[in-house]
Design an enzyme around this catalytic site. Structure first.
Site, PDB file in Angstrom:
ATOM      1  N   PHE A  21      11.525 -50.987 -26.750  1.00 30.59           N
ATOM      2  CA  PHE A  21      10.818 -50.174 -27.756  1.00 30.59           C
ATOM      3  C   PHE A  21       9.829 -51.047 -28.519  1.00 30.59           C
ATOM      4  O   PHE A  21       9.871 -51.164 -29.729  1.00 30.59           O
ATOM      5  CB  PHE A  21      11.855 -49.533 -28.695  1.00 30.59           C
ATOM      6  N   LYS A  71       6.185 -53.057 -14.611  1.00 31.07           N
ATOM      7  CA  LYS A  71       5.755 -53.316 -13.227  1.00 31.07           C
ATOM      8  C   LYS A  71       6.847 -53.941 -12.367  1.00 31.07           C
ATOM      9  O   LYS A  71       6.880 -53.754 -11.155  1.00 31.07           O
ATOM     10  CB  LYS A  71       4.584 -54.324 -13.234  1.00 31.07           C
ATOM     11  N   GLU A  91       3.693 -44.196 -13.277  1.00 29.81           N
ATOM     12  CA  GLU A  91       2.224 -44.262 -13.367  1.00 29.81           C
ATOM     13  C   GLU A  91       1.767 -45.417 -14.255  1.00 29.81           C
ATOM     14  O   GLU A  91       0.749 -46.063 -13.984  1.00 29.81           O
ATOM     15  CB  GLU A  91       1.670 -42.931 -13.897  1.00 29.81           C
ATOM     16  N   VAL A 122       0.398 -49.490 -13.515  1.00 32.54           N
ATOM     17  CA  VAL A 122      -0.946 -49.985 -13.150  1.00 32.54           C
ATOM     18  C   VAL A 122      -1.997 -49.120 -13.849  1.00 32.54           C
ATOM     19  O   VAL A 122      -1.975 -47.894 -13.727  1.00 32.54           O
ATOM     20  CB  VAL A 122      -1.166 -49.907 -11.615  1.00 32.54           C
ATOM     21  N   ASP A 127       0.338 -61.046 -13.632  1.00 31.73           N
ATOM     22  CA  ASP A 127       0.319 -59.609 -13.953  1.00 31.73           C
ATOM     23  C   ASP A 127      -0.461 -58.845 -12.877  1.00 31.73           C
ATOM     24  O   ASP A 127       0.001 -57.809 -12.381  1.00 31.73           O
ATOM     25  CB  ASP A 127      -0.313 -59.416 -15.345  1.00 31.73           C
ATOM     26  N   LYS A 182       0.889 -56.013 -10.165  1.00 34.50           N
ATOM     27  CA  LYS A 182       0.261 -54.689 -10.033  1.00 34.50           C
ATOM     28  C   LYS A 182      -0.195 -54.411  -8.606  1.00 34.50           C
ATOM     29  O   LYS A 182       0.021 -53.320  -8.078  1.00 34.50           O
ATOM     30  CB  LYS A 182      -0.921 -54.574 -11.009  1.00 34.50           C
TER      31      LYS A 182
END
Ligand code: HSE
Length: 347
Positions: free
Chosen positions: A10, A127, A151, A154, A222, A226
């Site tokens: 969170f 991811k 969704e 990426v 990162d 992705k």
């Protein structure tokens, strides 16, 4: 319909999603006949909540302001770890928003497995699970008859997975090319204005776009996660970010950027996927592109992805200057699509 939700993780995205739920509450009730009740919230270091009834999100957001915690929220406060929270709460759907672990995607993968085992639908914007364990998680979800949507892994809420799934039936994805890491793109852009990499990274952190550990952005991890998630889902690859041929922007200097600019080029961190010798080959590398390239105008925190298809040629989708709302929207749109599937009785 009442949809009961557990949110695991969170931080910025989770809190923005909670704000979105509050601001869209009337719209959800009126237009979608949907009442979303959050029954559990797990944070890494600021306390966690579990409740039989809807948690007051306004109160939670207020308490978390300025570094506050949920440790004395009332009887809802719990010392359970995320897996215990998932197993003990009565949620229908678990939203996984913990941070990326580039070593192996854990513990997010374990959170998702626990939720599927409990018969919950799952949405993740993390991811790691899709880059490290997509096929296993998809098969588990299918055999348990629950939904798994991702969704937000990426390009935030820009439709990529949903675009292919919902609007390109029968179209094969042969390759992918994208600017997928906003932080690197922003940093390169700032360096072309003469700013040092260190200053530019600090600015990206202030904007809230960098990963908790910004070396994951700068070293290309990162973007690697992705492109792996994309290739696993859209090209049937079964690989992990560790197998990506990866070079980040860490060694690029202001002088390199200036030389490229003087030659009418820009340096961009490009992630790609294509078939080579019967295998999907994944790459992340800084490349010099000219003004003829579709990514020429993708500056600042913007991103872009070209889908190379068999029946539709190249399709390029751009996301201009996203902020945290666009990431939270990914979770919101996945939630609406999950509800639609539940209502239609489809997986
Ligand atoms: N750190 C990521 C980026 C955030 O810069 O693109 C969005 O995944």
């Amino acid at each position: 319909m009442i949809l009961r939700v557990a949110i695991i993780g969170f931080g910025n995205v989770g809190q923005e999603f909670a704000r979105l739920l509050l601001s869209k509450r009337d719209w959800l009730l009126k237009k979608k006949g949907l009442d979303v009740e959050v029954l559990a919230i797990a944070t890494r270091s600021r306390g966690s909540l579990i409740s039989k009834n809807a948690i007051d999100l306004g109160n939670v957001l207020e308490r978390l302001k300025d570094g506050g915690t949920l440790t004395d929220f009332g009887p809802e406060t719990t010392k359970e770890m995320p897996i215990g929270i998932i197993q003990k709460c009565d949620a229908d759907l678990m939203i996984e928003l913990t941070t990326l672990n580039i070593e192996n995607g854990k513990p997010a993968i374990e959170h998702i497995k626990a939720a599927i085992d409990c018969g919950m639908d799952v949405i993740t914007a993390n991811k790691g699970p899709i880059a490290f364990a997509y096929h296993e998680l998809r098969d588990m979800a299918r055999s348990r008859g629950v939904h798994l949507r991702f969704e937000g892994t990426v390009m935030d809420g820009t439709p990529i997975f949903n675009l292919v799934e919902k609007t390109l039936p029968g179209c094969e994805i042969l390759g992918l090319e994208g600017i997928l890491n906003s932080t690197s793109n922003f940093v390169l852009d700032q360096m072309s204005g003469g700013r040092s990499m260190k200053e530019a990274v600090a600015e990206a952190q202030r904007k809230g776009i960098a990963e908790a550990d910004p070396s994951l952005d700068i070293d290309g991890w990162d973007a690697a996660a992705k492109i792996t998630a994309l290739a696993n889902v859209l090209m049937g690859a079964d690989t992990t970010p560790r197998a990506v041929d990866r070079k980040g922007v860490g060694e690029i200097t202001v002088a390199d950027v200036e030389v490229a600019n003087a030659q009418g080029k820009k340096i961009k961190l490009i992630a790609s996927a294509g078939w080579e010798d019967g295998k999907v080959k994944l790459k992340v590398e800084p490349l010099r592109i000219g003004s003829e390239h579709p990514f020429w105008s993708v500056d600042g925190t913007s991103s872009a992805l070209t889908l190379k298809t068999d029946l539709m040629g190249d399709l390029t989708i751009f996301e201009r200057g996203p902020g945290i709302t666009q990431t939270a929207y990914a979770v919101f749109s996945d939630l609406l699509l999950t509800v639609e599937s539940i209502r239609n009785g489809t997986l």
